[in-house]
Motif scaffolding. Structure first.
Motif, PDB file in Angstrom:
ATOM      1  N   ILE A 181      -3.533  -1.975 -11.160  1.00  0.00           N
ATOM      2  CA  ILE A 181      -2.231  -2.546 -10.802  1.00  0.00           C
ATOM      3  C   ILE A 181      -2.471  -3.512  -9.639  1.00  0.00           C
ATOM      4  O   ILE A 181      -2.573  -3.097  -8.479  1.00  0.00           O
ATOM      5  CB  ILE A 181      -1.242  -1.450 -10.392  1.00  0.00           C
ATOM      6  CG1 ILE A 181      -1.168  -0.370 -11.487  1.00  0.00           C
ATOM      7  CG2 ILE A 181       0.139  -2.032 -10.106  1.00  0.00           C
ATOM      8  CD1 ILE A 181      -0.441   0.884 -11.062  1.00  0.00           C
ATOM      9  N   PRO A 182      -2.578  -4.815  -9.908  1.00  0.00           N
ATOM     10  CA  PRO A 182      -2.980  -5.759  -8.855  1.00  0.00           C
ATOM     11  C   PRO A 182      -1.845  -6.372  -8.051  1.00  0.00           C
ATOM     12  O   PRO A 182      -2.095  -7.032  -7.047  1.00  0.00           O
ATOM     13  CB  PRO A 182      -3.714  -6.842  -9.656  1.00  0.00           C
ATOM     14  CG  PRO A 182      -2.983  -6.865 -10.975  1.00  0.00           C
ATOM     15  CD  PRO A 182      -2.536  -5.448 -11.236  1.00  0.00           C
ATOM     16  N   ASN A 183      -0.582  -6.177  -8.469  1.00  0.00           N
ATOM     17  CA  ASN A 183       0.474  -6.988  -7.851  1.00  0.00           C
ATOM     18  C   ASN A 183       1.774  -6.234  -7.622  1.00  0.00           C
ATOM     19  O   ASN A 183       2.854  -6.732  -7.922  1.00  0.00           O
ATOM     20  CB  ASN A 183       0.746  -8.225  -8.714  1.00  0.00           C
ATOM     21  CG  ASN A 183       1.287  -7.860 -10.099  1.00  0.00           C
ATOM     22  OD1 ASN A 183       1.049  -6.759 -10.596  1.00  0.00           O
ATOM     23  ND2 ASN A 183       2.006  -8.778 -10.727  1.00  0.00           N
ATOM     24  N   LEU A 184       1.695  -5.005  -7.074  1.00  0.00           N
ATOM     25  CA  LEU A 184       2.921  -4.298  -6.709  1.00  0.00           C
ATOM     26  C   LEU A 184       3.408  -4.839  -5.365  1.00  0.00           C
ATOM     27  O   LEU A 184       2.822  -4.570  -4.322  1.00  0.00           O
ATOM     28  CB  LEU A 184       2.662  -2.788  -6.616  1.00  0.00           C
ATOM     29  CG  LEU A 184       3.846  -1.946  -6.120  1.00  0.00           C
ATOM     30  CD1 LEU A 184       5.013  -2.051  -7.084  1.00  0.00           C
ATOM     31  CD2 LEU A 184       3.441  -0.503  -5.903  1.00  0.00           C
ATOM     32  N   TRP A 239       0.630  -4.037  -2.747  1.00  0.00           N
ATOM     33  CA  TRP A 239      -0.372  -3.022  -3.050  1.00  0.00           C
ATOM     34  C   TRP A 239      -1.187  -3.391  -4.279  1.00  0.00           C
ATOM     35  O   TRP A 239      -0.683  -3.991  -5.234  1.00  0.00           O
ATOM     36  CB  TRP A 239       0.305  -1.666  -3.303  1.00  0.00           C
ATOM     37  CG  TRP A 239       0.948  -1.106  -2.090  1.00  0.00           C
ATOM     38  CD1 TRP A 239       2.277  -1.122  -1.781  1.00  0.00           C
ATOM     39  CD2 TRP A 239       0.293  -0.477  -0.984  1.00  0.00           C
ATOM     40  NE1 TRP A 239       2.493  -0.545  -0.559  1.00  0.00           N
ATOM     41  CE2 TRP A 239       1.300  -0.127  -0.050  1.00  0.00           C
ATOM     42  CE3 TRP A 239      -1.031  -0.164  -0.706  1.00  0.00           C
ATOM     43  CZ2 TRP A 239       0.997   0.513   1.149  1.00  0.00           C
ATOM     44  CZ3 TRP A 239      -1.322   0.477   0.490  1.00  0.00           C
ATOM     45  CH2 TRP A 239      -0.319   0.810   1.397  1.00  0.00           C
ATOM     46  N   GLU A 240      -2.459  -3.012  -4.208  1.00  0.00           N
ATOM     47  CA  GLU A 240      -3.351  -3.085  -5.365  1.00  0.00           C
ATOM     48  C   GLU A 240      -3.888  -1.671  -5.597  1.00  0.00           C
ATOM     49  O   GLU A 240      -4.520  -1.085  -4.722  1.00  0.00           O
ATOM     50  CB  GLU A 240      -4.507  -4.055  -5.113  1.00  0.00           C
ATOM     51  CG  GLU A 240      -5.468  -4.148  -6.291  1.00  0.00           C
ATOM     52  CD  GLU A 240      -6.584  -5.156  -6.060  1.00  0.00           C
ATOM     53  OE1 GLU A 240      -7.539  -5.166  -6.854  1.00  0.00           O
ATOM     54  OE2 GLU A 240      -6.482  -5.918  -5.073  1.00  0.00           O
ATOM     55  N   LEU A 289       9.815  -4.711 -11.350  1.00  0.00           N
ATOM     56  CA  LEU A 289       8.895  -3.729 -11.943  1.00  0.00           C
ATOM     57  C   LEU A 289       8.361  -4.185 -13.295  1.00  0.00           C
ATOM     58  O   LEU A 289       7.196  -3.951 -13.615  1.00  0.00           O
ATOM     59  CB  LEU A 289       9.586  -2.376 -12.084  1.00  0.00           C
ATOM     60  CG  LEU A 289       9.610  -1.501 -10.823  1.00  0.00           C
ATOM     61  CD1 LEU A 289      10.300  -0.183 -11.116  1.00  0.00           C
ATOM     62  CD2 LEU A 289       8.213  -1.254 -10.303  1.00  0.00           C
ATOM     63  N   GLU A 290       9.202  -4.836 -14.098  1.00  0.00           N
ATOM     64  CA  GLU A 290       8.724  -5.269 -15.412  1.00  0.00           C
ATOM     65  C   GLU A 290       7.675  -6.378 -15.308  1.00  0.00           C
ATOM     66  O   GLU A 290       6.952  -6.648 -16.273  1.00  0.00           O
ATOM     67  CB  GLU A 290       9.876  -5.734 -16.306  1.00  0.00           C
ATOM     68  CG  GLU A 290      10.647  -6.937 -15.791  1.00  0.00           C
ATOM     69  CD  GLU A 290      11.865  -6.551 -14.987  1.00  0.00           C
ATOM     70  OE1 GLU A 290      12.811  -7.365 -14.961  1.00  0.00           O
ATOM     71  OE2 GLU A 290      11.886  -5.446 -14.402  1.00  0.00           O
ATOM     72  N   LEU A 294       6.223   3.987  -9.910  1.00  0.00           N
ATOM     73  CA  LEU A 294       6.250   2.949  -8.876  1.00  0.00           C
ATOM     74  C   LEU A 294       7.671   2.729  -8.377  1.00  0.00           C
ATOM     75  O   LEU A 294       7.898   2.485  -7.188  1.00  0.00           O
ATOM     76  CB  LEU A 294       5.675   1.644  -9.434  1.00  0.00           C
ATOM     77  CG  LEU A 294       4.191   1.672  -9.836  1.00  0.00           C
ATOM     78  CD1 LEU A 294       3.798   0.343 -10.483  1.00  0.00           C
ATOM     79  CD2 LEU A 294       3.291   1.967  -8.638  1.00  0.00           C
ATOM     80  N   GLY A 295       8.645   2.823  -9.283  1.00  0.00           N
ATOM     81  CA  GLY A 295      10.048   2.697  -8.892  1.00  0.00           C
ATOM     82  C   GLY A 295      10.483   3.814  -7.951  1.00  0.00           C
ATOM     83  O   GLY A 295      11.280   3.598  -7.038  1.00  0.00           O
ATOM     84  N   VAL A 296       9.952   5.024  -8.175  1.00  0.00           N
ATOM     85  CA  VAL A 296      10.245   6.144  -7.275  1.00  0.00           C
ATOM     86  C   VAL A 296       9.730   5.835  -5.868  1.00  0.00           C
ATOM     87  O   VAL A 296      10.412   6.067  -4.867  1.00  0.00           O
ATOM     88  CB  VAL A 296       9.608   7.446  -7.810  1.00  0.00           C
ATOM     89  CG1 VAL A 296       9.735   8.570  -6.772  1.00  0.00           C
ATOM     90  CG2 VAL A 296      10.273   7.865  -9.109  1.00  0.00           C
TER      91      VAL A 296
END
Length: 361
Positions: A107-110, A83-84, A116-117, A151-153
């Motif tokens: 956020i370019p690189n999920l 996702w971006e 996550l870090e 994002l972790g959720v």
């Protein structure tokens, strides 16, 4: 199709009460993209980050581009997501100010490839002033960790929601006379889902929170950083030097490599094959250039702040560079590289004068 008692048992459909995916051998897939887009939007709309006398809130998910799928192969769950995101945020100082300032989180690189870090989060503001810079720094130091927790959720819920029904029980799995092997297969889906959820990466610097509000300062290792100031004199007018630093064709000339330079507020620049990149934060023609600036090998998400000021005299232009947030281990190399690959190269390429510095600190 093999008959019962003949051939490879993986292909005998009679082993499954519903004649589907024998022994979970075949590849099965669920599309999680629509659900993901809706859930990511829900997680971030009106998401507040509050600490002391500062309040920031995510107002809108401006962009949500990507995909997510979940697969089962031989009883093993495999998650793919990439996702971006671009989030619009606003913030204000709760004391002595009623002004609201706006900005963006990129956020370019999920993806499942990154912990996550390691997920990069870029913080920008629409207009630069003392208040907005304070809010931007708050979002960088505190807000990014809270965004990573959200994002972790999403990742946890993705793995829990899409583990259901992908791993199927065998024939008679629900019978009271199941064998130990059958009982194990009955619980396979549940165990796989729990295992998947437990493997979610966590942010390196968690922050205690309640109802999305930050209640304590971030914990973790702080990056040791230094500041650099350099002064150079160029035998040209301020407009020529400003153009050399902002015009794509001139930047390409002195860097001797293809360069991407979008010299507008929020515009990106990419130099030296991607080793140097960032965004323009403020531009005052012939006077000032401010950038969020980083090297590719720096810690993910860490940007320094670069301010270049130009002062034209009767015969030259004095350039002063001030850079903050340089990782201490990079300080000496940074100073040498600015001098060699920027100032000397600009002078040699465009004939702007002698290459000896007026001063460095």
């Amino acid at each position: 199709m093999a008959k019962w008692g003949e051939g490879d048992p993986r292909w005998i459909v009679e082993e499954r009460p519903d004649a589907t995916n024998v022994n979970n051998w075949h590849w099965t897939e669920k599309n999680a993209t629509p659900w993901s887009k809706e859930r990511l939007t829900q997680l971030f709309i009106d998401f507040k980050i509050v600490q002391s006398d500062i309040e920031c809130v995510v107002n809108k998910v401006e962009e949500c581009n990507g995909e997510a799928t979940v697969n089962n192969r031989k009883g093993k769950l495999i998650f793919f997501y990439d996702w971006e995101l671009v989030l619009k945020w606003s913030g204000r100082l709760l004391k002595n100010s009623k002004l609201s300032h706006n900005g963006k989180l990129t956020i370019p690189n999920l993806s499942e490839e990154n912990n996550l870090e390691d997920v990069e989060i870029t913080v920008t503001i629409d207009e630069s002033n003392d208040e907005s810079e304070t809010l931007k720094q708050f979002m960088y130091n505190v807000g990014r960790d809270q965004i990573r927790k959200q994002l972790g959720v999403y990742i946890k819920e993705l793995k829990e929601e899409y583990s259901k029904n992908l791993i199927l029980p065998k024939k008679d799995a629900n019978s009271s006379e199941t064998t130990p092997g059958q009982a194990k297969d009955v619980n396979n889906a549940k165990n796989a889902a729990q295992k998947a959820a437990a493997q979610i990466p966590t942010a390196a610097t968690p922050i205690s929170s309640s109802n999305n509000n930050v209640t304590s300062k971030p914990v973790g290792c702080k990056l040791d950083v230094r500041s650099l100031t350099m002064t150079e004199e160029f035998h040209c007018n301020a407009n020529d030097l400003y153009n050399a630093l902002t015009k794509p064709e001139m930047v390409t000339a002195f860097t001797r490599a293809p360069a991407k330079v979008d010299a507008v507020r929020g515009g990106e620049f990419v130099l030296y094959g991607g080793n140097v990149h960032g965004k323009f934060e403020e531009l005052v023609p012939e006077k000032k250039i401010q950038q969020s600036w980083r090297l590719k090998n720096w810690a993910s998400g860490h940007y320094s702040n670069v301010v270049i000021e130009l002062e034209e005299t009767s015969s030259t232009t004095k350039m002063t560079l001030h850079q903050t947030g340089i990782p201490a281990s990079e300080y000496t190399g940074m100073k040498n590289n600015w001098y060699r690959y920027y100032w000397v190269s600009i002078k040699q390429t465009f004939g702007f004068g002698a290459s000896w510095p007026l001063g460095q600190s």
